[in-house]
Design a protein around this motif. Sequence first.
Motif, short mmCIF file in Angstrom:
data_model
loop_
_atom_site.label_atom_id
_atom_site.label_comp_id
_atom_site.label_asym_id
_atom_site.label_seq_id
_atom_site.Cartn_x
_atom_site.Cartn_y
_atom_site.Cartn_z
N GLY A 1 -57.69 10.99 -27.08
CA GLY A 1 -57.97 10.22 -28.28
C GLY A 1 -56.72 9.62 -28.88
O GLY A 1 -55.60 10.06 -28.63
N GLN A 2 -56.93 8.58 -29.70
CA GLN A 2 -55.85 7.87 -30.37
C GLN A 2 -55.55 8.55 -31.69
O GLN A 2 -56.43 8.78 -32.51
CB GLN A 2 -56.27 6.42 -30.63
N ILE A 3 -54.29 8.90 -31.89
CA ILE A 3 -53.82 9.44 -33.16
C ILE A 3 -52.55 8.67 -33.51
O ILE A 3 -51.54 8.79 -32.81
CB ILE A 3 -53.53 10.95 -33.10
N ARG B 1 -50.05 6.80 -30.78
CA ARG B 1 -50.02 7.47 -29.48
C ARG B 1 -51.44 7.82 -29.04
O ARG B 1 -52.28 8.22 -29.83
CB ARG B 1 -49.18 8.75 -29.57
N TYR B 2 -51.68 7.65 -27.73
CA TYR B 2 -52.97 8.04 -27.16
C TYR B 2 -52.77 9.41 -26.51
O TYR B 2 -52.09 9.53 -25.49
CB TYR B 2 -53.43 7.02 -26.13
N GLU C 1 -44.61 15.52 -26.84
CA GLU C 1 -44.31 14.10 -27.07
C GLU C 1 -43.17 13.62 -26.18
O GLU C 1 -43.20 12.48 -25.69
CB GLU C 1 -43.93 13.86 -28.54
N VAL C 2 -42.17 14.48 -25.94
CA VAL C 2 -41.02 14.06 -25.14
C VAL C 2 -41.43 13.79 -23.70
O VAL C 2 -41.10 12.74 -23.13
CB VAL C 2 -39.91 15.13 -25.19
N TRP C 3 -42.19 14.72 -23.09
CA TRP C 3 -42.54 14.52 -21.68
C TRP C 3 -43.56 13.39 -21.52
O TRP C 3 -43.54 12.66 -20.53
CB TRP C 3 -43.07 15.81 -21.07
#
Length: 658
Positions: free
Chosen positions: A283-285, A288-289, A362-364
């Motif tokens: 989902g989109q938040i 970012r997806y 988030e980083v990977w």
Amino acid sequence: MKVLALNGSPRMKASSTYHILTPFLEGMEAAGAETELLHIRRLNLQACIGCYTCWARTPGVCIHDDSMADALEKFNSADMVIFGTSLYHFTMTGIMKDFIDRLLPRLEPWLIPHPNVPGVTGHPERVHKPDKMFLVSPCGFPEFEHFDSLVATFKQIARMENWEYAGELLRPAAEPLSRRSLQGLFTGYYDLVRKAGEELIRDERISDDLQAELRQDLFPGGKKAFYQMADTYWTEQMDKFKVPEDQRHTVPLLAADLDSTPMAPAGSEISADAAPSASLRAGQIGDRYYVPNEIIMQTMAAMYDSKAIPNLQATIQFRITPPNVDFDPGAATWYLDINGARCELHQGETAIPTLSVITPYEVWYDIGMGDVDALDAFTEGQYEASGSQKLRNDMLRVFPRPEPGSDDALTAEVEMIMLGMPTAFNSKAAAGVNAVIQFILSGKGGGLYCLEIADGKCASRRGALKDPAMTIHAPAETWLAISKGELDGQQAFVNGDYRVSGDMGLLLKFNTMFDSAPQEQAGDSATNGQSRRNKTKDKGQMTKDKTPMDMSNLNCKETIAGMPTVFNPDVAGDLSADIQFNVAGDEPGEYYLSIANGQCAFNEGASSDAKLTINTPSDVWLAISRGELDGQMAFMQQKYKVEGDFGLLMKFNKMFKT
């Protein structure tokens, strides 16, 4: 009917206006019209200075001695004039206004009651042509409302000039039409424009149904995605010219507050019910997806290139810490087991990993998407890695992935092409296909993109999905060249320029599902239209002069035995291979073709080392050989089966041309 089209864009052939006018005129020619296209910029006109020389001193003749005299002669003899102008500040371009101002010699100075507008004053006309006008206009904004003042202006001009206003063809969000690299995405739209030109000549109007199709949104993804693509393009342009940051944004940007109002062509969106179930856990938040860890790791495993380090033996352990939003990504520990040509993904922990990675979600994710450089992120302490330093340094070679930044500014073009693929989607060719196609475009300017095809509809977005039916791994530059038509996709696959995993049958069907043939460029005049017709005629004559192989009286064995007579050694190159035919049905038999040193020979029996084996009923192969059945479609319908080198199968049609 004699039609004069005016291209009022200063960008001439590099403009969206030109790319709309071209198929429009082709459609008119197909309906019997004689057409000519003038680029106003090439006329190098001087502006009207209001001296009234054309009224008083030399009636009907302008004081300026330039190319307007010839253009005016063509204008005065046309039955219809098409005014093509890009939208400049909610009206026509400056050079189009100059052209219209220079039409003053067509009138006499006397004041008279307007013959067609009661209560309004006008001037007598020296010339009573053209009879009709039509407006063609693109603009960069995504809404039709921006054309309101332009349309009102041209309707008033037509009213006062005694021209019938025949309608308009307006195209918002049209900037991508001007990009040569994106032309293949818009063949469907150009076909509609061509049909509109034909209808306008044949029926003297464009039907309501066709108008509705022409007004459909051109680019998928919603306004927010459209803004993001535009922002990417302008950011790269400013990067190229090294514009300081403090000069880029002098006012607050509110685009982040936009909703994702659909802008996709009708039928290109997939409903939640129709979409593959893999997308339901994502989902989109914000910007970012979010997808589950399993999809992130599955996509990384798919990136593995066994040729980077032959016979590599390693295990790589990952622990992914949860994201800082309300989203559950699932299991946190995963490892990749690499054994030569094989890379397998497992959930959990391995006993003795070669390399261990502990990373925030988030980083990977950003590394995989190509938004963050992995080595830079490690150096900055954004994630931890322990174990084999050599393997850590070789990760980009072993797992080729998108890389951030690009001196060649590929990102905007790649983004538009990939997100625009639904515009080239052929729902009829995709009948019965329900699949996810994953693209891993590696290197500078690359990215992760996925196509979801279901129930005759197609949607595209950035990111990854679980269990794709087919994954295409390609350097971004390679896929861009294929999309532009600069590189043959099948030949590139055979040459190993990109690789494919998963359903190879879907790959064979890919070209028919996405019609991305480049638009044929029209010329500037009716002479070029005649040239196009002559080309068609010449092509037909060439086909007629060449006597094709008569397949009608051959049996299946004779058909295969005759294949060396149509063998193309230039396509085969240095290929050395046997192609086995196992024929069943009414005419059973075993045969094979031996290809080596630019030669092809027919043999009976079974090859001891066939690279490709075709298992087919005799009637199916006869129908394919006679052109009664499409070979690729027959394969998709499982009317015959293939084993072995699919790259050789994709090369087959070009090696044997009947």
